[in-house]
Write an enzyme that holds these catalytic residues in place. Structure first.
Site, PDB file in Angstrom:
ATOM      1  N   ASP A   1       0.878  -1.157   0.000  1.00 34.67           N
ATOM      2  CA  ASP A   1       0.000   0.000   0.000  1.00 34.67           C
ATOM      3  C   ASP A   1       0.924   1.219   0.000  1.00 34.67           C
ATOM      4  O   ASP A   1       2.107   1.129   0.353  1.00 34.67           O
ATOM      5  CB  ASP A   1      -0.949   0.000   1.198  1.00 34.67           C
TER       6      ASP A   1
HETATM    7  C1  BGC Z   1      -4.920   3.350  -0.059  1.00 31.81           C
HETATM    8  C2  BGC Z   1      -5.005   2.351  -1.187  1.00 31.81           C
HETATM    9  C3  BGC Z   1      -4.765   3.037  -2.492  1.00 31.81           C
HETATM   10  C4  BGC Z   1      -3.408   3.730  -2.449  1.00 31.81           C
HETATM   11  C5  BGC Z   1      -3.073   4.470  -3.707  1.00 31.81           C
HETATM   12  C6  BGC Z   1      -3.662   4.174  -0.103  1.00 31.81           C
HETATM   13  O1  BGC Z   1      -3.721   5.212   0.816  1.00 31.81           O
HETATM   14  O2  BGC Z   1      -5.021   2.685   1.176  1.00 31.81           O
HETATM   15  O3  BGC Z   1      -6.257   1.734  -1.206  1.00 31.81           O
HETATM   16  O4  BGC Z   1      -4.832   2.138  -3.554  1.00 31.81           O
HETATM   17  O5  BGC Z   1      -3.419   4.680  -1.382  1.00 31.81           O
HETATM   18  O6  BGC Z   1      -3.861   5.594  -3.839  1.00 31.81           O
END
Ligand code: BGC
Length: 773
Positions: free
Chosen positions: A239
């Site tokens: 993530d």
């Molecule tokens: C989120 C993810 C997301 C990623 C990219 C993170 O803060 O938890 O779900 O895909 O950011 O935007």
């Protein structure tokens, strides 16, 4: 940075990572920017783009951030998971997946960052709108359908957030402290299903820790479970910002760090290899997986040619939204009916509530889509109605509203309701109350909205409530309001879909994938959410969602699986048999007993009365969405997979199907079971090795040693006349013995004729553990 394929040269391609330098390999394993991997131009390796996700494409035009701040290319905003999941419809979800894949492909994006399938452990989780259910079978089956749909268009998915990421509070540090059984049976089961059935190109590890270990650096999670047990063949991406320490994370199986570390963590990897603390082969594996992903993306690129058919996708978004609206309640207008819904098109309607005009159609954070268009329910009701449609704002979602304005808005709404045949009141959560990044404090609708509803009800009892919310809300008015539609956050075409359902152009068929509780205090995680000092204890164990309310026999506002239709369905007797492969085949006839076409979601639950491990009262195992014309009867065939009957045995550290007579319940909801059958299932062989700490109950149940010991015990007990004197009358003395460790029996029954010596105990253990013929 450029799109997929455009940043390449035509040099010969390496067959493998063996052609790359150490620096190049390290550079492949972290992002170039927010949304791109790094190219290696010399070796003909292009950068690929990955982007959010999950219910639409959020391709930022330039620069980038992951919180939805920047502008992005218009894309269809399909219903977020909270809504789409309520369709319980594998085919529909697959079609939405295909459409998402199409848009991803047209925009030259390699991987769409979704679906999110975390379990809704508490209604307070600010991100529940992005998740499918409180149940792992719903999450797993529908999650697999989305992945298959998207990936059928030559682009990848990212199954997220792996794992046990069930709250936003302190999400980058908090440890989800969860026992092995709930971890396997509730929190990982859906992920396992999607990986095994659909092989997502990537899995995104979550921010949090699990039992003290960061998901991003947990070899048990990312390698042993995900790859060795489940057979995952793709790449693990972090993530955004989830990597704590890069070297342990790559060793754990975390291949691609996102977004960019500006080369800092690449340098750490290079240094670790050079000083010998990281084996280069580990880096080779991770770099190889990034390369594989790039090759897959290249092979799939251009699978769909633009331009996007905006109208067709908007129509699909409307269809999906219509199938996502749950009719919670639809009472008769009087003793003779008819039911309040659907509305007659020529009725005089008062539409009340700001959400009718300014829809809340998606949640905030990284999943925010810039929609290609946006319907409002008010416009769409007016488009379908032939009668007079008045509108009153009713309340304001602004941060501060003065008392005079509140009173004026309410008065206007009451005025409109009192001269209408029916009032349709749009209530919901203001956007500021739920989002990625923080949790809610309560599950209440704003007091001002509840007061408005009371005033409208007093003016006109024929009142329909339409709810707009991503996380469930308490419905203290449920008894008093004759009709309630749970319309969630429905995506860009939700306004039209709401009008379709209100007028009956679409017959509602959605059902709840999460329980609506009466009070926050009733919810399973209430005393253990969101934890403290960076730990959250999953104290409710297996008893998440309906598993909790059923075990504790608690009343709820609306149960898991509930949802009404404008028609009615009758169920015949269910039949269940074990197939040659060990699955349970279930059949049941369902008849549409009303006068309009409709869809029923048939749900199959199982339980094992008298089983040896703790189990929920009933657990969903499979389901089907069945379309029926008025009067039509169909036989519905469903399969309960044998592996879904298994519990996680903490002694053997593996899945075990316990043998016995399983109850198979077929229902219209978890609390509306229409027919049951019983089926004998043969259990898995499970013989744990005997040891001095085996209990006497375990020893006596042993196929070889058991009969020997039982005979000896009978003899011994017969000789213990004094026992009767100290046991209460009628008590079963053998129960006292059940938990006695074998190794300590000698102390109490040692010496003398018929006594038990340590050698005899060791002999029994050896006999029990000898390989069986
Ligand atoms: C989120 C993810 C997301 C990623 C990219 C993170 O803060 O938890 O779900 O895909 O950011 O935007």
């Amino acid at each position: 940075m450029t799109d997929l394929m455009t940043d390449t040269t035509t040099t010969a391609r390496p067959a493998s990572v063996a052609d790359l330098t150490l620096d190049e390999k390290a550079s492949l394993t972290s992002g170039a920017s927010f949304w791109y991997t790094k190219p290696i131009v010399r070796a003909g390796i292009p950068a690929i783009m990955v982007t959010d996700g999950p219910h639409g494409l959020r391709k930022q035009r330039e620069g980038g951030d992951h919180l939805g701040l920047g502008d992005s290319v218009p894309a269809t905003c399909f219903p977020p998971a909270v809504a789409l999941g309520s369709s319980w419809d594998v085919d529909l979800v697959h079609r939405v997946g295909e459409a998402l894949g199409t848009e991803t492909s047209i925009e030259n994006v390699a991987v769409l960052l979704g679906p999110g399938i975390n379990i809704k452990r508490s209604p307070l989780c600010g991100r529940n709108f992005e998740y499918l259910s409180e149940d792992p079978i719903v999450s797993g089956v529908l999650g697999a359908a989305i992945v298959k749909g998207i990936q059928s268009k030559g682009v990848g998915t990212s199954l997220k957030h792996f794992a046990a990421n069930n709250q936003e509070n302190d999400r980058m540090r908090s440890s989800s402290d969860v026992d092995a059984r709930p971890l396997r049976e509730i929190y990982l089961r859906g992920f396992q299903r999607v990986v095994e059935d659909a092989q997502p190109w990537t899995v995104m590890c979550s921010y949090n820790r699990i039992n003290g270990v960061y998901a991003s650096e947990d070899p048990w999670l990312l390698t042993q479970v995900l790859r060795d047990e489940w057979g995952f063949e793709g790449l693990v991406v972090s993530d955004w910002g989830a990597v704590n320490e890069r070297v342990p994370s790559i060793a754990a199986g975390m291949d691609l760090e996102m977004p960019s570390s500006n080369g800092a963590t690449d340098a750490q990897l290079v240094a670790a290899v050079q000083e010998g603390s990281l084996d280069e082969s580990v880096l080779d594996v991770a770099a190889g997986r990034v390369l594989d992903l790039v090759r897959k993306a290249e092979a799939g690129a251009g699978a769909v040619e633009g331009p996007l058919d905006v109208d067709a996708h908007h129509a699909l978004a409307r269809e999906a939204a219509g199938r996502s609206i749950v009719l919670l309640k639809n009472a008769l207008r009087g003793p003779q009916g008819p039911a309040l819904l659907p509305l007659a098109k020529d009725a005089r309607i008062a539409v009340i509530g700001e959400f009718a005009e300014k829809p809340r159609y998606q949640g905030a954070g990284s999943s925010m889509i810039n929609p290609t268009r946006l319907d409002s329910a008010l416009d769409e009701i007016r488009a379908l109605a032939t009668g007079e449609v008045a509108y009153a704002r009713g309340f304001s979602n602004a941060l501060s509203v003065d008392a005079d304005e509140v009173a004026a808005l309410r008065e206007e709404a009451v005025g409109a309701a009192s001269v209408a045949d029916v009032a349709v009141v749009f209530l919901g959560l203001p956007a500021r109350l739920e989002s990625e990044g923080f949790d809610r404090d309560d599950i209440d609708l704003p007091a001002e909205q509840l007061a408005l509803l009371d005033a409208v009800l007093a003016a006109n009892p024929n009142t329909v409530v339409v709810l707009s919310n991503g996380g469930v809300v308490a419905l203290p008015f449920a008894e008093r309001v004759p009709a309630i539609l749970e319309a969630w956050l429905l995506g860009q075409a939700g306004g039209g879909a709401t009008a379709d359902v209100l007028f009956g152009d679409v017959n509602p068929s959605a059902k709840l994938t999460e329980t609506i509780p009466l009070r926050l205090e009733d919810t399973p995680a209430y005393l253990d959410f969101p934890g403290e000092f960076q730990h959250v204890r999953y104290g409710e164990g297996l008893f998440v969602g309906y598993r909790w309310y059923d075990a504790r026999r608690m009343d709820v506002a609306f149960p898991f699986g509930h949802g009404l239709s404008y028609t009615t369905f009758a169920y015949g007797d269910a039949a269940a048999t074990v197939t040659a492969s060990g699955d349970i085949a279930v059949t049941v006839t369902v008849t549409n007993t009303g006068d309009r076409a409709g869809r029923e979601i048939v749900q199959v639950y199982t339980s094992l009365p008298g089983g040896t491990v703790q189990r929920p009262v009933r657990e969903l195992k499979t389901f089907a969405s069945v379309a029926l014309e008025p009067g039509e009867t169909r036989e519905v065939a469903l399969t309960v997979r044998r592996q879904d009957l298994a519990y996680w045995d903490i002694r053997a550290d593996r899945w075990v199907v316990e043998g016995g007579a399983y109850a198979v319940e077929v229902g219209a909801s978890s609390r509306d079971i229409r027919s049951s059958a019983s089926v004998d299932v043969e259990g898995d062989a499970l013989q744990l090795p005997l040891s001095r700490s085996s209990s006497m109950a375990e020893v006596m149940a042993h196929p070889v040693v058991g009969p020997v010991v039982q005979a000896a015990m009978a003899q011994m007990m017969a000789g213990m006349e004094g026992l009767d004197a100290i046991m209460p009358e009628g008590a079963d003395a053998s129960k006292m013995m059940d938990s006695f460790p074998l190794g300590r029996v000698g102390m109490f029954a040692a010496g003398g004729e018929g006594g038990v010596t340590p050698e005899m105990i060791d002999g029994l253990i050896a006999m029990g553990n000898a390989p069986q013929q």
